[in-house]
Scaffold this motif. Structure first.
Motif, PDB file in Angstrom:
ATOM      1  N   LEU A  90       0.942  -1.280  -0.135  1.00 37.52           N
ATOM      2  CA  LEU A  90       0.043  -0.018  -0.139  1.00 37.52           C
ATOM      3  C   LEU A  90       0.934   1.244  -0.108  1.00 37.52           C
ATOM      4  O   LEU A  90       0.528   2.368  -0.555  1.00 37.52           O
ATOM      5  CB  LEU A  90      -0.826  -0.015   1.309  1.00 37.52           C
ATOM      6  CG  LEU A  90      -2.062   0.989   1.368  1.00 37.52           C
ATOM      7  CD1 LEU A  90      -3.003   0.714   0.235  1.00 37.52           C
ATOM      8  CD2 LEU A  90      -2.835   0.841   2.470  1.00 37.52           C
ATOM      9  N   ALA A  91       2.035   1.093   0.723  1.00 37.63           N
ATOM     10  CA  ALA A  91       2.858   2.134   0.703  1.00 37.63           C
ATOM     11  C   ALA A  91       3.847   2.158  -0.411  1.00 37.63           C
ATOM     12  O   ALA A  91       4.636   3.260  -0.555  1.00 37.63           O
ATOM     13  CB  ALA A  91       3.697   2.193   2.103  1.00 37.63           C
ATOM     14  N   GLY A  92       3.641   1.645  -1.488  1.00 37.05           N
ATOM     15  CA  GLY A  92       4.540   1.619  -2.620  1.00 37.05           C
ATOM     16  C   GLY A  92       5.852   0.820  -2.476  1.00 37.05           C
ATOM     17  O   GLY A  92       6.717   0.828  -3.278  1.00 37.05           O
ATOM     18  N   LYS A  93       5.988   0.130  -1.557  1.00 35.07           N
ATOM     19  CA  LYS A  93       7.081  -0.737  -1.208  1.00 35.07           C
ATOM     20  C   LYS A  93       6.991  -1.993  -1.693  1.00 35.07           C
ATOM     21  O   LYS A  93       5.858  -2.578  -1.967  1.00 35.07           O
ATOM     22  CB  LYS A  93       7.446  -0.843   0.233  1.00 35.07           C
ATOM     23  CG  LYS A  93       7.853   0.677   0.949  1.00 35.07           C
ATOM     24  CD  LYS A  93       7.916   0.423   2.320  1.00 35.07           C
ATOM     25  CE  LYS A  93       8.219   1.765   3.040  1.00 35.07           C
ATOM     26  NZ  LYS A  93       8.329   1.578   4.490  1.00 35.07           N
ATOM     27  N   ALA A  94       8.180  -2.873  -1.841  1.00 31.64           N
ATOM     28  CA  ALA A  94       8.143  -4.262  -2.115  1.00 31.64           C
ATOM     29  C   ALA A  94       7.490  -5.002  -1.028  1.00 31.64           C
ATOM     30  O   ALA A  94       7.894  -4.877   0.024  1.00 31.64           O
ATOM     31  CB  ALA A  94       9.671  -4.618  -2.578  1.00 31.64           C
ATOM     32  N   ALA A  95       6.745  -5.999  -1.374  1.00 32.27           N
ATOM     33  CA  ALA A  95       6.229  -6.789  -0.427  1.00 32.27           C
ATOM     34  C   ALA A  95       7.286  -7.813   0.028  1.00 32.27           C
ATOM     35  O   ALA A  95       8.161  -8.221  -0.562  1.00 32.27           O
ATOM     36  CB  ALA A  95       5.024  -7.760  -0.896  1.00 32.27           C
ATOM     37  N   THR A  96       7.584  -7.924   1.323  1.00 32.52           N
ATOM     38  CA  THR A  96       8.669  -8.574   2.024  1.00 32.52           C
ATOM     39  C   THR A  96       8.218 -10.034   2.354  1.00 32.52           C
ATOM     40  O   THR A  96       7.402 -10.070   3.348  1.00 32.52           O
ATOM     41  CB  THR A  96       9.289  -8.018   3.048  1.00 32.52           C
ATOM     42  OG1 THR A  96       9.729  -6.690   2.454  1.00 32.52           O
ATOM     43  CG2 THR A  96      10.632  -8.723   3.420  1.00 32.52           C
ATOM     44  N   VAL A  97       8.746 -11.538   1.933  1.00 34.52           N
ATOM     45  CA  VAL A  97       8.332 -12.559   2.392  1.00 34.52           C
ATOM     46  C   VAL A  97       9.433 -13.322   2.695  1.00 34.52           C
ATOM     47  O   VAL A  97      10.590 -12.884   2.294  1.00 34.52           O
ATOM     48  CB  VAL A  97       7.301 -13.153   1.397  1.00 34.52           C
ATOM     49  CG1 VAL A  97       5.975 -12.585   1.480  1.00 34.52           C
ATOM     50  CG2 VAL A  97       7.821 -13.162   0.102  1.00 34.52           C
ATOM     51  N   LEU A  98       9.368 -14.621   3.280  1.00 34.25           N
ATOM     52  CA  LEU A  98      10.448 -15.358   3.274  1.00 34.25           C
ATOM     53  C   LEU A  98      10.404 -16.560   2.581  1.00 34.25           C
ATOM     54  O   LEU A  98       9.008 -17.188   1.954  1.00 34.25           O
ATOM     55  CB  LEU A  98      10.120 -16.193   4.880  1.00 34.25           C
ATOM     56  CG  LEU A  98      10.185 -15.066   6.095  1.00 34.25           C
ATOM     57  CD1 LEU A  98       9.870 -15.578   7.262  1.00 34.25           C
ATOM     58  CD2 LEU A  98      11.560 -14.351   5.980  1.00 34.25           C
ATOM     59  N   GLY A  99      11.370 -17.355   2.452  1.00 35.24           N
ATOM     60  CA  GLY A  99      11.484 -18.552   1.657  1.00 35.24           C
ATOM     61  C   GLY A  99      11.217 -18.503  -0.023  1.00 35.24           C
ATOM     62  O   GLY A  99      11.422 -17.714  -0.649  1.00 35.24           O
ATOM     63  N   ASN A 100      10.370 -19.552  -0.459  1.00 33.44           N
ATOM     64  CA  ASN A 100      10.427 -19.966  -1.847  1.00 33.44           C
ATOM     65  C   ASN A 100       9.154 -19.297  -2.411  1.00 33.44           C
ATOM     66  O   ASN A 100       8.059 -19.599  -1.857  1.00 33.44           O
ATOM     67  CB  ASN A 100      10.421 -21.533  -2.198  1.00 33.44           C
ATOM     68  CG  ASN A 100      10.562 -21.670  -3.707  1.00 33.44           C
ATOM     69  OD1 ASN A 100       9.991 -20.775  -4.492  1.00 33.44           O
ATOM     70  ND2 ASN A 100      10.793 -23.030  -4.162  1.00 33.44           N
ATOM     71  N   LEU A 101       9.054 -18.404  -2.987  1.00 32.29           N
ATOM     72  CA  LEU A 101       7.885 -17.889  -3.654  1.00 32.29           C
ATOM     73  C   LEU A 101       6.990 -18.682  -4.449  1.00 32.29           C
ATOM     74  O   LEU A 101       5.811 -18.325  -4.897  1.00 32.29           O
ATOM     75  CB  LEU A 101       8.319 -16.547  -4.529  1.00 32.29           C
ATOM     76  CG  LEU A 101       9.001 -15.573  -3.869  1.00 32.29           C
ATOM     77  CD1 LEU A 101       9.215 -14.308  -4.837  1.00 32.29           C
ATOM     78  CD2 LEU A 101       7.773 -14.579  -2.664  1.00 32.29           C
ATOM     79  N   ASP A 102       7.486 -19.678  -5.129  1.00 34.73           N
ATOM     80  CA  ASP A 102       6.871 -20.661  -6.213  1.00 34.73           C
ATOM     81  C   ASP A 102       6.291 -21.748  -5.568  1.00 34.73           C
ATOM     82  O   ASP A 102       6.067 -22.737  -6.508  1.00 34.73           O
ATOM     83  CB  ASP A 102       7.932 -20.636  -7.325  1.00 34.73           C
ATOM     84  CG  ASP A 102       8.166 -19.322  -7.789  1.00 34.73           C
ATOM     85  OD1 ASP A 102       7.136 -18.360  -8.282  1.00 34.73           O
ATOM     86  OD2 ASP A 102       9.330 -18.880  -8.189  1.00 34.73           O
ATOM     87  N   VAL A 103       6.368 -22.135  -4.444  1.00 31.79           N
ATOM     88  CA  VAL A 103       5.697 -23.386  -3.892  1.00 31.79           C
ATOM     89  C   VAL A 103       4.422 -22.975  -3.411  1.00 31.79           C
ATOM     90  O   VAL A 103       4.077 -21.990  -2.915  1.00 31.79           O
ATOM     91  CB  VAL A 103       6.539 -24.146  -2.883  1.00 31.79           C
ATOM     92  CG1 VAL A 103       7.848 -24.569  -3.716  1.00 31.79           C
ATOM     93  CG2 VAL A 103       6.842 -22.995  -1.745  1.00 31.79           C
ATOM     94  N   PRO A 104       3.258 -23.988  -3.614  1.00 30.62           N
ATOM     95  CA  PRO A 104       2.146 -23.600  -3.051  1.00 30.62           C
ATOM     96  C   PRO A 104       1.919 -23.586  -1.701  1.00 30.62           C
ATOM     97  O   PRO A 104       2.733 -23.957  -1.008  1.00 30.62           O
ATOM     98  CB  PRO A 104       1.265 -24.915  -3.442  1.00 30.62           C
ATOM     99  CG  PRO A 104       2.218 -25.734  -3.777  1.00 30.62           C
ATOM    100  CD  PRO A 104       3.578 -25.186  -4.363  1.00 30.62           C
ATOM    101  N   HIS A 105       1.097 -22.652  -1.260  1.00 23.78           N
ATOM    102  CA  HIS A 105       0.979 -22.319   0.256  1.00 23.78           C
ATOM    103  C   HIS A 105      -0.354 -22.053   0.527  1.00 23.78           C
ATOM    104  O   HIS A 105      -0.930 -20.907   0.155  1.00 23.78           O
ATOM    105  CB  HIS A 105       2.181 -21.197   0.742  1.00 23.78           C
ATOM    106  CG  HIS A 105       2.202 -21.050   2.203  1.00 23.78           C
ATOM    107  ND1 HIS A 105       3.338 -21.192   2.727  1.00 23.78           N
ATOM    108  CD2 HIS A 105       1.344 -20.350   2.973  1.00 23.78           C
ATOM    109  CE1 HIS A 105       3.241 -21.238   4.248  1.00 23.78           C
ATOM    110  NE2 HIS A 105       2.047 -20.568   4.161  1.00 23.78           N
TER     111      HIS A 105
END
Length: 222
Positions: free
Chosen positions: A81-96
């Motif tokens: 919402l603030a125009g920044k990159a969403a920050t997450v952990l781990g592998n982005l391309d496995v189902p969760h």
């Protein structure tokens, strides 16, 4: 005579392969997971002994209005919402599997309303399982902005944990974001049916809440 509906996470199971069901044994090896397993075991033992009338409802990583300290909380919705990159952990391309907090609340109420839920553990329904990349893309799509994501690898989390006590606990549960993490709520659906909020609608509600919070902060600042 009151009922106790225990809202729980999935830490007690530890790493698993294939869709997770209620029958999967407690196999956690870390402190957080072992503590969850011990509490759940004690609660169900107390139910069998007639000391309490209890049931357990579990769900995956939460998101939604009021949810900030989550794998998909402030650092995804607030940052996007603030125009920044969403920050997450781990592998982005496995189902969760991600769980909308209002669906979790509705599921817990359902468990409290049905005596047949007592003495058992239930995986509360969540919307369709997607990859983390796909989930975040839905967030930016709702905002009408290009997707921006920053994923923190295990080595970086471990390094930052040397200086931050909160981050120091994350390596224990990083398996949840490094390999497929799919929750099967079939048992709940067969018993009680489902009423699940689709991710696009849930994401819209979540962003509306974050916008309201941002507006309140601006008002307080002025």
């Amino acid at each position: 005579g009151a009922k106790l509906v225990y809202a729980d996470s999935l830490y007690a199971y530890g790493p698993f392969s294939g869709p997770l069901t209620e029958d999967y044994p407690y196999a956690a090896t870390g402190r957080k997971g072992k503590a969850r397993a011990r509490l759940a075991t004690q609660l169900m033992a107390a139910h069998r002994e007639g000391k309490v009338r209890a049931t357990i409802g579990r769900a995956s990583d939460f998101y939604g209005p009021g949810v900030k300290e989550s794998a998909v909380g402030e650092r995804v919705f607030g940052f996007a919402l603030a125009g920044k990159a969403a920050t997450v952990l781990g592998n982005l391309d496995v189902p969760h599997t991600y769980t909308f907090i209002e669906d979790f609340a509705r599921g817990l109420v359902t468990l409290g309303e049905h005596d047949e839920a007592l003495g058992q553990t239930w995986l509360v329904p969540s919307a369709e399982t997607v990859t983390t990349r796909e989930f975040i893309a839905l967030v930016f799509q709702e905002l009408g902005k290009p997707v921006k994501i920053q994923a923190a690898p295990r080595w970086l989390v471990s390094l930052l944990g040397l200086f931050d006590p909160m981050l120091r606990e994350l390596p224990e549960i990083l398996y949840q974001s490094e390999k497929p993490f799919v929750v099967d709520h079939g048992k709940f659906e067969r018993a009680f049916g489902v009423n699940i909020t689709p991710h696009p609608e849930a994401i819209r509600k979540t962003l509306d809440w974050y916008r309201q919070q941002a507006g309140q902060i601006k008002l307080q600042a002025t």
